[in-house]
Design a protein around this motif. Structure first.
Motif, PDB file in Angstrom:
ATOM      1  N   UNK A 121      89.641  36.185  27.444  1.00  0.00           N
ATOM      2  CA  UNK A 121      90.233  37.466  27.752  1.00  0.00           C
ATOM      3  C   UNK A 121      89.458  38.998  27.481  1.00  0.00           C
ATOM      4  N   UNK A 122      88.642  39.495  27.694  1.00  0.00           N
ATOM      5  CA  UNK A 122      88.559  40.860  28.041  1.00  0.00           C
ATOM      6  C   UNK A 122      87.888  40.949  29.402  1.00  0.00           C
ATOM      7  N   UNK A 123      87.578  40.022  29.999  1.00  0.00           N
ATOM      8  CA  UNK A 123      86.959  39.259  31.634  1.00  0.00           C
ATOM      9  C   UNK A 123      88.321  39.674  32.462  1.00  0.00           C
ATOM     10  N   UNK A 124      89.222  38.820  31.407  1.00  0.00           N
ATOM     11  CA  UNK A 124      90.856  39.069  32.843  1.00  0.00           C
ATOM     12  C   UNK A 124      91.877  40.599  32.441  1.00  0.00           C
ATOM     13  N   UNK A 125      91.150  41.054  31.022  1.00  0.00           N
ATOM     14  CA  UNK A 125      91.889  42.378  31.151  1.00  0.00           C
ATOM     15  C   UNK A 125      92.029  43.645  32.084  1.00  0.00           C
ATOM     16  N   UNK A 126      90.372  43.255  31.590  1.00  0.00           N
ATOM     17  CA  UNK A 126      89.634  44.386  32.820  1.00  0.00           C
ATOM     18  C   UNK A 126      89.543  43.901  34.185  1.00  0.00           C
TER      19      UNK A 126
ATOM     20  N   UNK B 218      97.256  43.921  31.733  1.00  0.00           N
ATOM     21  CA  UNK B 218      95.373  43.689  30.772  1.00  0.00           C
ATOM     22  C   UNK B 218      96.059  44.200  29.077  1.00  0.00           C
ATOM     23  N   UNK B 219      97.011  44.845  28.345  1.00  0.00           N
ATOM     24  CA  UNK B 219      97.017  45.466  27.492  1.00  0.00           C
ATOM     25  C   UNK B 219      97.236  44.065  26.710  1.00  0.00           C
ATOM     26  N   UNK B 220      98.096  43.005  27.124  1.00  0.00           N
ATOM     27  CA  UNK B 220      98.590  41.958  26.961  1.00  0.00           C
ATOM     28  C   UNK B 220      97.396  40.541  26.947  1.00  0.00           C
ATOM     29  N   UNK B 221      96.404  40.523  27.222  1.00  0.00           N
ATOM     30  CA  UNK B 221      95.056  39.696  27.395  1.00  0.00           C
ATOM     31  C   UNK B 221      94.320  40.275  26.558  1.00  0.00           C
ATOM     32  N   UNK B 222      94.185  41.736  26.267  1.00  0.00           N
ATOM     33  CA  UNK B 222      93.137  41.907  25.152  1.00  0.00           C
ATOM     34  C   UNK B 222      93.433  42.219  23.794  1.00  0.00           C
ATOM     35  N   UNK B 223      94.968  41.997  24.003  1.00  0.00           N
ATOM     36  CA  UNK B 223      94.878  41.524  22.474  1.00  0.00           C
ATOM     37  C   UNK B 223      94.917  40.063  22.410  1.00  0.00           C
ATOM     38  N   UNK B 224      95.122  39.178  22.688  1.00  0.00           N
ATOM     39  CA  UNK B 224      95.263  37.907  22.729  1.00  0.00           C
ATOM     40  C   UNK B 224      94.016  37.663  22.445  1.00  0.00           C
ATOM     41  N   UNK B 225      93.098  38.359  23.364  1.00  0.00           N
ATOM     42  CA  UNK B 225      91.563  37.998  23.161  1.00  0.00           C
ATOM     43  C   UNK B 225      91.101  38.581  21.902  1.00  0.00           C
ATOM     44  N   UNK B 226      91.605  39.095  21.121  1.00  0.00           N
ATOM     45  CA  UNK B 226      90.713  39.895  20.156  1.00  0.00           C
ATOM     46  C   UNK B 226      91.532  38.927  19.043  1.00  0.00           C
TER      47      UNK B 226
END
Lengths: 192, 107
Positions: free
Chosen positions: B39-44, B12-20
């Motif tokens: 990426x927010x969707x995947x992280x959530x 979750x943290x990983x995808x949120x980071x790359x999304x940003x």
């Protein structure tokens, strides 16, 4: 599932073919609509209050029936043509989110590469779906949007406009095959 | 259980980071929308899955499931609304322009 569906709708089809008094058919369809809306609302109630006490169930049934009685017209259309979208095959409907989840994860791992390198090849592609029911089309558009790398810009009847981050072709047929992937065949099996 | 939960939390943290990062790096509305919302969707989603695994089969995990289903329904609609309004407003999607050396001059 199939058997129950046939049982439910066979009398309706017969009567429509024979063109007997249409009043009877309409009232029957009305009752079916109310009952279906009630059952869907009841399912939502059970999921929200995870409580199988008889009083809770009774209250939920009463409330969902009251809501369904007033709003069944909004949830289910008057035309019987849409009736197939009301009863999806439930065992497939449970599998479909898992398929979607695996696709979403795979696609989001692929998405990391253009994010890091900053090189992408975005294009807008147009294609059509073969799905008949409105609900299935909406679900298809939503699952395309949910998959990282593709974004549905517009859905007009059966015509989809999709923004594709890492475009391989602009040819609509191949693009449709690559983007829709398995979604369409799954949805076809769920909603016919 | 807790170990699997940590794996999903890390994802979750990983995808949120790359999304940003993608949100900052990409050139125009559509691509930025892709990066941020997806990426927010995947992280959530991975956060929800991790929490469900942590709680096991209980009343809380059923509620998390309901929240996840509503999230699955609403999140694509929101990004579709933004994308559609941009498209109807006449914003042209950004395209990669090739360098002059890449284009052959046979034609």
């Amino acid at each position: 599932m199939l058997i129950t569906r046939r049982k439910l709708f066979k009398p309706l089809q017969k009567k429509r073919k024979e063109k007997v008094k249409s009043v009877n058919v309409h009232s029957k369809w009305k009752i079916i609509r109310i009952l279906l809306t009630t059952s869907y609302l009841m399912l939502g109630w059970i999921f929200f209050t995870v409580n199988l006490a008889p009083f809770s169930l009774f209250l939920g049934l009463m409330l969902s029936f009251a809501v369904a009685f007033f709003t069944y017209d909004l949830f289910i259309e008057k035309e019987e043509a849409a009736r197939r979208s009301l009863l999806p095959r439930i065992y497939l409907l449970i599998i479909y989110p898992l398929v979607l989840l695996t696709k979403v994860y795979l696609a989001s791992f692929k998405m990391i590469i253009p994010v890091i390198s900053g090189q992408s090849n975005p294009r807008v592609v147009h294609f059509r779906t073969r799905l008949k029911s409105e609900l299935a089309r909406v679900v298809l558009a939503n699952s395309i949007t949910l998959t990282p790398g593709t974004l549905t810009l517009d859905l007009d009847n059966d015509h989809l406009i999709v923004h594709w981050l890492d475009a391989k072709t602009i040819h609509s047929h191949y693009a449709a095959r690559l983007i829709k992937g398995h979604f369409e065949s799954w949805l076809k099996r769920i909603w016919m | 259980m807790i170990f699997i939960f940590y794996i999903f939390l890390f994802l979750s943290i990983f995808f949120a980071f790359f999304g940003n990062i993608g949100m900052l790096r990409f050139p125009d509305v559509y691509t930025r929308l892709q990066a941020s919302s997806k990426c927010a969707t995947t992280s959530l989603l991975s956060l929800f899955i991790g929490l469900m695994i942590l709680k096991g089969f209980s009343s809380i995990s059923v509620r998390i499931l309901v929240i996840a289903i509503f999230f699955l329904l609403t999140s694509p609609v929101a990004s579709h609304a933004i994308g559609r309004s941009a498209y109807e407003g006449g914003i042209l999607p950004w395209r990669r322009v090739r360098k002059k050396e890449d284009i052959s001059e046979d034609k």
